[in-house]
Design an enzyme around this catalytic site. Sequence first.
Site, PDB file in Angstrom:
ATOM      1  N   PRO A   1       0.824  -1.188   0.000  1.00 11.69           N
ATOM      2  CG  PRO A   1      -0.078  -1.140   2.118  1.00 11.69           C
ATOM      3  CD  PRO A   1       1.025  -1.699   1.357  1.00 11.69           C
ATOM      4  CD  GLU A   2       2.655   3.325  -4.356  1.00 15.36           C
ATOM      5  OE1 GLU A   2       2.672   4.525  -4.649  1.00 15.36           O
ATOM      6  OE2 GLU A   2       2.929   2.417  -5.168  1.00 15.36           O
TER       7      GLU A   2
END
Length: 273
Positions: free
Chosen positions: A2-3
């Site tokens: 996840p960013e």
Amino acid sequence: MPELPEVEIIRGQLERELLGARIAACEVALTRLVTHPTPLGYRRGLKGRAIVSVGRRGKYLLFALDGKRELVVHLGMTGSLILSSRGGARPRHTHIVFHLEDGRDLLYVDPRTFGETALLRRGDRRPMRGLDRMGPEPLEDGFTCECLASALRGTCRVKSALLDQSRVAGIGNIYSDEALHRAGVSPLRRLDTLSPTEIERIHSAVREVLREAISGGGSSVSDYVNLRGERGAFQDDHRVYRREGEPCPACGTSIRREVISGRSSYFCPKCQK
DNA sequence: ATAGGCCTGACG
DNA sequence: CGTCAGGCCTAT
């Protein structure tokens, strides 16, 4: 995995679901993931604590707890947090379980185990170096074009700079490529060759793509799911990421892949100069 | 600045 | 079997 957008989505869901909830106990099946203090100190410190707020800094989730503690979670490449009812199914690779007093469980699931979690004294983030040295938040109002310009000083490639969390917080491999395509700047460009106009374009592109990704539910390229276990939809809107050989949506030229700082990078050789 | 390492899984 | 993977740290 996840960013910033994916972490922000999870943060919002955690805030809605867990504000005021109290941690009854915590099980740590893979102690390597607890980096501060000791796994025993972590479990003891969490027991009985209530969640006061849920924040985010870059890709880190920050749970403010009563008793002046802060629970920090980084999901690494493939981590997810899943909220389940008591006795609900435990997905494969569930390494930590936070039992809540109301009977629900918050599960930390992570196949590749590149994630990390720690329990800090609120106000002292030194034990987590990455968090302690985090650059400015790109979606905050104060993140002006001048902020980005000063973050982009030096001579490295612009792609590497955008991935550097101490320059700007929260951008990873997907959104750096997507932002640079929108800005019309090649990931191979050196920072000291960027004009003020190009920096302005990168500034707008970064904020735009991060906001759109949040609205689109995040990018589920492989593992990402939100707190309810649902996939995002923004991967369908990627213009270049993992699209080697496909036509650029702007000009039709074949998307190219090149390795920069050890990461696959995708760009349009015609649109991005 | 670049390569290698940490891990597991999917895919060709 | 080899290659690749959303992150980040270390050592050269």
